[in-house]
Motif scaffolding. Sequence first.
Motif, mmCIF file in Angstrom:
data_model
loop_
_atom_site.group_PDB
_atom_site.id
_atom_site.type_symbol
_atom_site.label_atom_id
_atom_site.label_comp_id
_atom_site.label_asym_id
_atom_site.label_seq_id
_atom_site.Cartn_x
_atom_site.Cartn_y
_atom_site.Cartn_z
ATOM 1 N N ASP A 1 0.829 -1.210 0.000
ATOM 2 C CA ASP A 1 0.000 0.000 0.000
ATOM 3 C C ASP A 1 0.860 1.256 0.000
ATOM 4 O OD1 ASP A 1 -2.285 -1.482 -0.053
ATOM 5 O OD2 ASP A 1 -2.811 -1.184 2.052
ATOM 6 N N GLY A 2 1.991 1.215 0.711
ATOM 7 C CA GLY A 2 2.896 2.358 0.745
ATOM 8 C C GLY A 2 3.420 2.706 -0.627
ATOM 9 N N ARG B 1 7.262 5.196 8.804
ATOM 10 C CA ARG B 1 7.433 6.641 8.977
ATOM 11 C C ARG B 1 6.208 7.248 9.657
ATOM 12 N NH1 ARG B 1 11.619 8.720 5.847
ATOM 13 N NH2 ARG B 1 12.291 7.491 4.047
ATOM 14 N N ASN B 2 5.025 6.815 9.235
ATOM 15 C CA ASN B 2 3.787 7.327 9.810
ATOM 16 C C ASN B 2 3.736 7.085 11.308
ATOM 17 O OD1 ASN B 2 0.889 8.261 9.640
ATOM 18 N ND2 ASN B 2 0.549 6.151 10.301
ATOM 19 N N PHE C 1 0.202 3.924 -2.889
ATOM 20 C CA PHE C 1 -0.487 5.178 -2.579
ATOM 21 C C PHE C 1 0.453 6.319 -2.177
ATOM 22 C CE2 PHE C 1 -3.651 1.823 -1.491
ATOM 23 C CZ PHE C 1 -4.567 2.112 -2.490
ATOM 24 N N GLN C 2 1.641 5.985 -1.636
ATOM 25 C CA GLN C 2 2.543 7.018 -1.132
ATOM 26 C C GLN C 2 3.900 7.016 -1.836
ATOM 27 O OE1 GLN C 2 1.381 9.187 1.004
ATOM 28 N NE2 GLN C 2 -0.550 8.098 1.411
ATOM 29 N N LYS C 3 4.116 6.060 -2.735
ATOM 30 C CA LYS C 3 5.389 5.921 -3.452
ATOM 31 C C LYS C 3 6.560 5.675 -2.495
ATOM 32 C CE LYS C 3 3.828 8.939 -7.206
ATOM 33 N NZ LYS C 3 4.115 10.153 -8.006
ATOM 34 N N ASP C 4 6.249 5.033 -1.375
ATOM 35 C CA ASP C 4 7.278 4.776 -0.358
ATOM 36 C C ASP C 4 6.918 3.494 0.380
ATOM 37 O OD1 ASP C 4 9.195 4.766 1.582
ATOM 38 O OD2 ASP C 4 8.606 6.644 2.523
ATOM 39 N N HIS D 1 6.358 3.715 4.194
ATOM 40 C CA HIS D 1 5.524 4.833 4.656
ATOM 41 C C HIS D 1 4.862 4.506 5.988
ATOM 42 C CE1 HIS D 1 2.734 8.195 4.595
ATOM 43 N NE2 HIS D 1 1.762 7.329 4.834
#
Length: 484
Positions: free
Chosen positions: A51-52, A64-65, A55-58, A61
């Motif tokens: 999903d990272g 980090r979140n 949706f977040q290109k990482d 993520h």
Amino acid sequence: MLFWILIILSLPLLWIILYPLCICYFYKFKYGSKVYVVYFPLLGQFKYRMDGVKFQKDVIHFKRNVAYNHPEVELIVTHIFSRPYFIFIKPEKVKQMLYNYANYKKRTDEIFRDIIACQGLVYAEGQQWKDQKRELSNFFTFEQLSSKIPVIKMLIQETLQYKENQRVNIIKQCARIAQRTMQICFFNQTKDEEINGQHLSEEFQDLSKYFIYVTYGSLIHQMRCFFGIKSLSTMKSYFMTANEKRFLQRVYGVRNYINNLINNHQKGSEKDVFTILLREPLTDEVREQIIHQYITFVFAGMDTTSHQAGMSIYMLGKHPQIQQRLREELTKVNFEEIDQRLINSLPLLNAFVNECLRTQTPSDGIIPRLAVKDHYVGQYLIKKDWYVDVGLQPMMTHPQYFENHLDFNLERWLNQSESEAFLPFSYGPRNCLGQHLAKIEIKLILIFIIKTYKVILDDQTDLVMECNFLYAPSDDRLVKFIRI
């Protein structure tokens, strides 16, 4: 009768789903806000990683979140398939875990790893690891590293030659430098060769990605692991998928290449790793250890160094004002005359490298450890055979340990002491043996690039950070060069 058969067949699936769920929420209920749960049936953290990217290109993520929005969290509790997986993201717990390395082992029973690297320095355990570290440490002294600088400079000047506005796979280019450094300086190989139809560095990079895919990206392999079938190297081919068969064929191509190097090795006046490892008689066991050590040296010395160098060059393009400041610092530096003492006397360059290591480290975490016994990390009980890992990237960009933690700021290294959360090369007795060589290579690459080119971002590339073998961009055509 059919009903009871279905019930019996469903029990393993229920165990796979419910066991990690119970563990995750037991720790959440016991420790409250200090624990963050990442659960998804069967897939566990892999669902969040996918999903990272989507949706977040990482890919990290979700880690980090947790660090940025829940700074009180010390431990992420997740799972892989049915096995609990603990990720520590606070330095005091990370250091305790890494220092007490005897509580863990690195998995060597995964697919094909038993014929790749499990007897090399990275995966060796106990007395075997101590013996290898003692034998190989002499290659990484200040004097030995200084003697390698002329070779590294020559390789940099030969490799990093670009036409204006040429699109460049910068990490692959840096990998070629790092790989040739390993061959020349540690194995006395002056000839640049190919394996399986491509350059050695590219073949090893492909194999590392392939290894992650066939090990962790295959649901079939995860099911086999659940039923106790892990290494396939000695099994019949009908147990393997088509991708696994192709991977095994390429691995044996690499092993045959190294075997030929062993057979043709001639001891010279220069002591190399082959000279240290070759023992008489040359038994199959000794030969196997040499193969594993060669692969370990290339993987460990090439992949991380090249990814860090490539991302550091990307940061030059992303921060043109910092690039200009570095160019001014290097105005009076003659690349031909650089030695290790001069490299270490450049405060702005050293600050830049540290900030790149902090924000762009190629290591998503450490190689996951399996607990060999029940023990505690702080107040957290780790049961035997549970996974333990650390979140290096979220820890090194954590708001609790770095002011303005998301800013790329060299001043934090010029005006204050090093943070306890800065651990880019791991920690404890098993930290990275080649960290000083890696820094030398990265700094020499940066000096040459800064003095030769103006670096600009390649606006055709969309930066998407994935984790195949390392935390790295899916497309490394990140920058273009304009000769000064």
